[in-house]
Design a protein around this motif. Structure first.
Motif, PDB file in Angstrom:
ATOM      1  N   GLY A   1       0.763  -1.227  -0.117  1.00 58.61           N
ATOM      2  CA  GLY A   1      -0.056   0.052   0.032  1.00 58.61           C
ATOM      3  C   GLY A   1       0.793   1.103   0.015  1.00 58.61           C
ATOM      4  N   ALA A   2       2.029   1.094  -0.019  1.00 58.36           N
ATOM      5  CA  ALA A   2       3.182   2.292  -0.042  1.00 58.36           C
ATOM      6  C   ALA A   2       2.881   2.918  -1.386  1.00 58.36           C
ATOM      7  N   GLY A   3       2.608   2.181  -2.369  1.00 50.46           N
ATOM      8  CA  GLY A   3       2.744   3.014  -3.773  1.00 50.46           C
ATOM      9  C   GLY A   3       3.762   2.156  -4.768  1.00 50.46           C
ATOM     10  N   LYS A   4       4.432   1.182  -4.324  1.00 54.50           N
ATOM     11  CA  LYS A   4       5.606   0.791  -5.188  1.00 54.50           C
ATOM     12  C   LYS A   4       5.033   0.046  -6.558  1.00 54.50           C
ATOM     13  N   SER A   5       3.992  -0.716  -6.163  1.00 56.50           N
ATOM     14  CA  SER A   5       3.388  -1.109  -7.525  1.00 56.50           C
ATOM     15  C   SER A   5       2.704  -0.330  -8.371  1.00 56.50           C
ATOM     16  N   THR A   6       2.046   0.685  -7.807  1.00 62.91           N
ATOM     17  CA  THR A   6       1.543   1.742  -8.774  1.00 62.91           C
ATOM     18  C   THR A   6       2.759   2.490  -9.557  1.00 62.91           C
ATOM     19  N   LEU A   7       3.809   2.704  -8.753  1.00 63.09           N
ATOM     20  CA  LEU A   7       4.930   3.392  -9.447  1.00 63.09           C
ATOM     21  C   LEU A   7       5.371   2.733 -10.695  1.00 63.09           C
ATOM     22  N   VAL A   8       5.703   1.347 -10.240  1.00 64.09           N
ATOM     23  CA  VAL A   8       6.341   0.642 -11.434  1.00 64.09           C
ATOM     24  C   VAL A   8       5.122   0.409 -12.570  1.00 64.09           C
ATOM     25  N   GLY A   9       3.998   0.407 -12.150  1.00 65.02           N
ATOM     26  CA  GLY A   9       2.935   0.448 -13.103  1.00 65.02           C
ATOM     27  C   GLY A   9       2.865   1.600 -14.025  1.00 65.02           C
ATOM     28  N   ILE A  10       3.226   2.632 -13.571  1.00 64.01           N
ATOM     29  CA  ILE A  10       3.275   3.977 -14.344  1.00 64.01           C
ATOM     30  C   ILE A  10       4.462   3.756 -15.103  1.00 64.01           C
ATOM     31  N   ALA A  11       5.513   3.345 -14.872  1.00 65.60           N
ATOM     32  CA  ALA A  11       6.877   3.248 -15.792  1.00 65.60           C
ATOM     33  C   ALA A  11       6.548   2.464 -16.807  1.00 65.60           C
ATOM     34  N   ALA A  12       5.613   1.268 -16.553  1.00 67.08           N
ATOM     35  CA  ALA A  12       5.496   0.177 -17.629  1.00 67.08           C
ATOM     36  C   ALA A  12       4.312   0.325 -18.443  1.00 67.08           C
ATOM     37  N   GLY A  13       3.384   1.512 -17.899  1.00 66.54           N
ATOM     38  CA  GLY A  13       2.430   1.963 -18.782  1.00 66.54           C
ATOM     39  C   GLY A  13       1.199   1.653 -18.415  1.00 66.54           C
ATOM     40  N   SER A  14       0.825   0.530 -17.722  1.00 66.19           N
ATOM     41  CA  SER A  14      -0.375  -0.175 -17.281  1.00 66.19           C
ATOM     42  C   SER A  14      -1.094   0.746 -16.305  1.00 66.19           C
ATOM     43  N   VAL A  15      -0.478   1.738 -15.732  1.00 65.82           N
ATOM     44  CA  VAL A  15      -1.308   2.835 -14.938  1.00 65.82           C
ATOM     45  C   VAL A  15      -1.121   4.149 -15.450  1.00 65.82           C
ATOM     46  N   VAL A  16      -1.790   4.908 -15.526  1.00 65.26           N
ATOM     47  CA  VAL A  16      -1.935   6.437 -16.080  1.00 65.26           C
ATOM     48  C   VAL A  16      -1.777   7.262 -14.742  1.00 65.26           C
TER      49      VAL A  16
END
Length: 827
Positions: A41-56
Motif C-alpha cells: 500500500g506504500a505505492g511501489k506497484s503503482t509506481l512501476v505500473g506507471i513506468a510500464a504503462g499499465s497505470v496512467v
C-alpha cells in the motif's frame, strides 16, 4: 541523471479516497540494481505500473529511452527497452506459453511465428529451464508462470528490467538462478528496478534504494550506508525491537496433538512425525522436494496412503471436509486463487466456514455476523475501510490476516499454513508471527511451510527439511538456525543450482492449438453418423436437392456462429446478430430486382450496415462501458425496429437471374458454403497464427493481465464487434439466397443458434478460447439435425431436444477432462 536509464519525476496518482503517490521522483542508473521498498500500500506497484504503462499518472513525467512522456502505453514502453515482471504474473490464462512469450516481446525482438517454437525451446535451454512451449498458462503453477515471465523479459534484451516481488513464489534454487541472471544483465549495463519485502536480498544485490511510505519518498541513498534494521525502520516508520516472538517450551509429558504415521503421496513417501500442543514446526527444503505436497495432503488435498491422528483419533485424508471436521485448518499460499472469494467482502470471507454458527435458525443474522467477524479480526490490525470492502481490494498482508481470522473463528486444533508471509510487508510480518505464536500458546499445533530460512529459524520450535520426498533432517532447539536449515537443504541437492529442474516439461496428448480441430473432427463424425442413420430411414435425404439445401443452410449458421465466436472470445456476447441478419435481408431485398451491378451495390450497402451496427456495439462497450449483454440487447431492439419500418411486411422478391447467380454451385456444393468455409479457415488462421488473434484470446482470458502484456483490450473488443457485424450481415445475405425475400421477422432465432454453435464447438463462454474450424463443423451438425427431422418422422421439438443434449455433452466433456487431468497430477 546522465547515466539514468529510467527517470520518474514528480509522479502523482490518486484513486478515489486514496493518494497512492504524492510527487514521487526516482532515477535508476544503468548497470545498477535500484531497490524500491515499502509496506504493502506504500505505492511501489503503482509506481512501476506507471513506468510500464499499465497505470496512467495524474501528473509527472516518465523518462525512458531518451524520451520524456506524460504517460506511456505498455507496448511503447517495451519497444523502448523496458521489461517488467509483475508480482502476479501478467500472463493471460488461455494462451500457450509460446503465445504468451511472443505477446510479451517487443515487435523488434519477436521471432517469426514459423520458427518461434524452436527459438523458445532454445531460449529456455540456454536459461536452464525445462518448460513445454505448448503448455497453456492456466495449467502452470504460480512459480512456473513467474519463471516464464522472467524468461520473456530476458528475451526482450531490455535496457531497464523491473522485478516486482520476483522471489515470492520462488524457492532458494530458483532465487539463486534469478540472481545469476541479474549479474549477467548488470555486466551488460542494464538498469534493474527491484521491489521486494526481503531485506537480505536488497543487501545482497542492490546498489541504491528508495523507500516509500504512504505514497511519499521517506528515504533514498546507497544500500551500503544502511543496516538491515535501519532499512526496516524506514519502511515501517518505527523501531522494531524484535521481529519474532519468544518461543515457548512444551511440557515433556504432553500427549501428541497431531501424529502422522508413514504417510505417502504424490511427491513424498513414508513420512512420520508428531506434534505437541503449542508447538510450531516448519517444513523446509528446496522447492519441489515434496514438502508442499505433504502439507496439502495433511489438509485433505491429495491422494495418500498412511495414517494421520488428531488427539489419538484417525482422520480421513480423502477430502478437505474430513480434515476440517477433525479440527484441521489449511491456509493455502495462493490466497485469492484458492482460499478467498476475491469479490466478496471481508465479512463474508471471514464467515465463510462458520456460516452455520452465524445462522443457527437458518436465517441470516447480520448483527451476529458483524460481532463474530470483529472478534475474529481483533488484534490482527486488518487495514480495511469497512468489513464490507471486497477482500481483493486489501493489501497482501491484510488478506493474509483475514485468512488467519477465519481460521481462528473456527477454533482449530491444528493449523496448516503455506507461505504465511508471501507478499506481506515487514510490519505485517511481525503481526502475523505474533498471531501464530499466540495461537500456539493457546494450545493449537501449527505447521508452517516457508521458503524463508530466516523466518523458519525465528518462528519454529522444530524444522523438518525435505529432500526428494523424504525427511532429510529434523532440527530442534538451538539447532534451528538459518545456516542449518539451508545447509541441510543444499547438501541434499548438490549440482542442481544451475538448472531449474522444478519446472518439468509437460507431455500433452493434444496440443492446445489443435484441440478445436479434434472437436471439429468429432462433430463431423456425429454429422456423418446422423446422415447415415437418416438415409437408412429415407434415401431421399441424400438427394442432390436436399444436400444442396442442407449445405446452404449450414453456411448461414457457420457465419453467424463465427460472428458470435469472435465477440465471446474477447469476453463479451452479441445478442444483436440475429437482428442484423434480419436487417440485412431487408436491405438487400431493395436491390434484388435490378441488374448484377445494382445488386452488387446492395451487397456493399448491406455489409456497411453490418459494419455500422458492429461499430455502435463496440463503442457502447468500450467507450460507455456498458455490459455487452445490455449494449447488444439495446441495439438488437433498435435494429428490429428499423427493419420493421423498412419492411412492415415481407417483400422485395429477387429476380430469377439474381437467384440463379447467387445459387451457383461448385461440384454440387453451394458457393455460399465455400465462402463460409473459406471465411472459417481465414478466421482460424488469424486466431491461431497472428498477433491480432493472440490479442483476442488474451483480452477475453484476463483483461487486466492482457493490458499489462501490452494488449489494448478495448481495441480488441471493438475489432471483434466490427467483425461480428460484418459476418452477421454476410449471414443475412446468404439467408436471402435461400428465401429470395426481405422479412424483418426472419433470422431472430439465429442468435440462440449462434450461441449453441460455439458451445458445441468447445469455445469457452467466459472468453479466451475457441476454434473457427470447430464452429464450422458445429454449424453443419446443427443444420443436419434440423434437416433430418422431417425424414425421421420427428416433430420440430426434437430439434431443441437434440441441440440441448449436444450442449449438455459439450459442457460435461471439459469437466471430465479436468477431472482426469487432476487425477493424472495426483498419480
Amino acid at each position: 541523471m546522465m547515466d539514468a536509464a529510467l527517470t520518474l519525476t514528480g509522479i502523482t496518482k490518486t484513486y478515489p479516497g486514496v493518494r497512492a503517490l504524492d510527487d514521487v521522483s526516482v532515477s535508476v542508473e544503468r548497470g545498477k540494481v535500484h531497490a524500491v521498498l515499502g509496506e504493502n500500500g506504500a505505492g511501489k506497484s503503482t509506481l512501476v505500473g506507471i513506468a510500464a504503462g499499465s497505470v496512467v499518472p495524474d501528473s509527472g513525467t516518465i523518462g525512458l529511452g531518451g524520451e520524456q512522456f506524460a504517460r506511456i502505453q505498455p507496448r511503447a514502453a517495451r519497444e523502448r527497452g523496458l521489461a517488467i515482471v509483475y508480482q502476479i504474473p501478467a500472463l493471460a490464462p488461455s494462451l500457450t506459453v509460446l503465445d504468451a512469450v511472443l505477446l510479451l516481446l517487443p515487435e523488434s525482438k519477436r521471432p517469426k511465428r514459423r520458427g518461434a517454437g524452436e527459438w523458445l525451446t532454445r531460449h529456455f535451454e540456454k536459461l536452464g529451464l525445462r518448460i513445454d512451449p505448448a503448455a497453456t498458462i492456466s495449467s502452470l503453477s504460480l512459480r512456473e508462470a513467474h519463471l516464464i515471465e522472467i524468461a520473456a523479459a530476458l528475451a526482450s534484451e531490455p535496457s531497464v528490467l523491473v522485478l516486482d516481488e520476483p522471489t515470492e513464489a520462488l524457492g532458494p534454487e530458483e532465487t539463486r538462478w534469478l540472481f545469476d541472471r541479474i549479474e549477467e544483465l548488470l555486466a551488460q549495463d542494464v538498469a534493474i528496478v527491484y521491489i521486494t519485502h526481503r531485506i537480505p536480498e536488497v543487501v545482497e544485490i542492490a546498489t541504491d534504494l528508495t523507500v516509500l511510505r504512504d505514497g511519499k519518498v521517506v528515504g533514498r541513498g546507497v544500500v551500503a550506508d544502511y543496516t538491515e534494521d535501519q532499512i526496516v525502520e524506514l519502511i515501517v516508520g518505527r523501531s522494531l525491537e524484535t521481529t519474532f516472538p519468544d518461543k515457548a517450551a512444551n511440557a515433556p509429558e504432553d500427549e501428541p496433538l497431531l501424529e502422522v504415521l508413514e504417510l505417502s503421496g504424490p511427491g513424498f513417501s513414508n513420512i512420520s512425525l508428531s506434534l505437541l500442543p503449542g508447538q510450531i514446526i516448519g517444513l523446509a527444503g528446496v522447492e519441489g522436494n515434496g514438502q508442499r505436497e505433504f502439507l496439502r495432503a495433511l489438509g485433505g488435498h491429495g491422494s495418500t496412503s498412511g495414517r494421520m491422528l488428531v488427539r489419538g483419533e484417525e482422520v480421513s485424508l480423502r477430502n478437505p471436509r474430513s480434515t476440517t471436521r477433525a479440527g484441521v485448518a489449511f491456509l493455502p499460499g495462493d490466497r485469492i486463487g484458492k482460499a478467498m472469494f476475491g469479490k466478496m467482502s471481508v465479512r463474508e470471507n471471514v464467515m465463510a466456514p462458520s456460516i452455520d454458527e452465524a445462522m443457527p435458525t437458518g436465517f441470516a443474522d447480520r448483527r451476529r455476523e458483524y460481532r463474530m467477524t470483529r472478534e475474529a479480526v481483533d488484534g490482527l490490525a486488518v487495514k480495511t475501510p469497512t468489513l464490507e470492502t471486497p477482500v481483493m481490494a486489501l493489501s497482501g498482508g491484510s488478506q493474509q490476516k483475514v485468512l488467519l481470522a477465519r481460521a481462528r473463528l473456527g477454533n482449530p486444533r491444528v493449523l496448516l499454513v503455506e507461505d504465511p508471509t508471501q507478499g506481506v510487508d515487514a510490519g505485517a510480518r511481525v503481526e502475523i508471527y505474533a498471531f501464530l505464536r499466540a495461537l500456539a500458546d493457546s494450545g493449537v499445533a501449527v505447521v508452517v511451510l516457508s521458503t524463508d530460512a530466516v523466518e523458519l529459524e525465528g518462528l519454529c520450535d522444530r524444522v523438518i527439511v525435505f529432500s526428494r520426498g523424504q525427511v532429510q533432517a529434523t532440527l530442534t532447539g538451538t539447532d534451528v538456525t538459518e545456516r542449518a536449515i539451508t545447509g541441510a537443504a543444499v547438501l541434499s541437492t548438490t549440482g542442481s543450482v544451475r538448472t531449474v529442474d522444478a519446472v518439468p516439461s509437460r507431455k500433452r496428448r493434444i496440443p492446445p492449438a489443435l484441440r478445436g480441430e479434434v472437436q471439429a473432427g468429432v462433430l463431423v463424425f456425429l454429422t456423418i453418423a446422423l446422415g447415415i442413420a437418416t438415409t437408412f430411414v429415407s434415401s431421399a435425404f441424400v438427394s442432390p436437392l436436399n444436400i444442396s439445401q442442407l449445405l446452404a443452410g449450414a453456411s448461414v449458421i457457420i457465419l453467424v456462429g463465427l460472428a458470435q465466436l469472435l465477440v465471446v472470445m474477447t469476453g463479451g456476447i452479441d445478442l444483436s446478430v440475429g437482428s442484423v441478419i434480419a436487417l440485412s435481408t431487408v436491405v438487400i431485398s431493395f436491390f434484388g430486382q435490378g441488374g448484377p451491378g445494382y445488386f452488387a451495390l446492395g451487397v456493399a450497402l448491406t455489409i456497411a450496415v453490418g459494419l455500422g451496427v458492429g461499430l455502435v456495439n463496440g463503442l457502447l462497450v468500450t467507450r460507455l462501458s456498458l455490459p455487452p449483454v445490455i449494449a447488444t440487447l439495446v441495439t438488437s431492439i433498435a435494429i428490429v425496429g428499423v427493419a420493421q419500418v423498412l419492411r412492415p411486411s415481407p417483400g422485395g422478391s429477387a429476380t430469377g437471374d439474381i437467384m440463379t447467380a447467387i445459387g451457383t454451385t461448385i461440384g454440387g456444393v453451394p458457393l455460399v458454403l465455400v465462402v463460409a468455409v473459406v471465411v472459417s479457415v481465414l478466421i482460424w488462421f488469424i486466431i491461431q497464427r497472428t498477433g491480432l488473434g493472440r490479442g483476442f484470446r488474451a483480452a477475453g482470458s484476463d483483461p487486466v493481465k492482457a493490458n499489462r502484456m501490452g494488449v489494448s483490450v478495448p481495441r480488441m473488443r471493438l475489432y471483434a464487434a466490427l467483425a461480428a457485424g460484418v459476418l452477421a450481415a454476410l449471414a443475412g445475405l446468404v439467408l436471402y439466397t435461400r428465401t429470395g425475400i426481405g422479412d424483418a421477422n426472419t433470422g431472430q432465432a439465429l442468435t440462440l443458434t449462434s450461441v449453441t454453435a460455439i458451445v458445441i464447438a468447445g469455445a469457452s463462454i467466459f472468453g479466451g478460447s475457441g476454434s473457427a474450424i470447430a464452429v464450422a463443423a458445429a454449424g453443419l451438425l446443427l443444420q443436419t439435425i434440423t434437416n433430418a427431422l422431417s425424414y425421421l418422422g420427428l416433430s420440430l421439438s426434437w430439434q431443441y431436444w437434440l441441440q440441448g443434449a449436444f450442449v449438455l455433452i459439450a459442457a460435461v466433456i471439459p469437466m471430465i477432462a479436468r477431472y482426469r487431468r487432476r487425477a493424472r497430477e495426483i498419480e
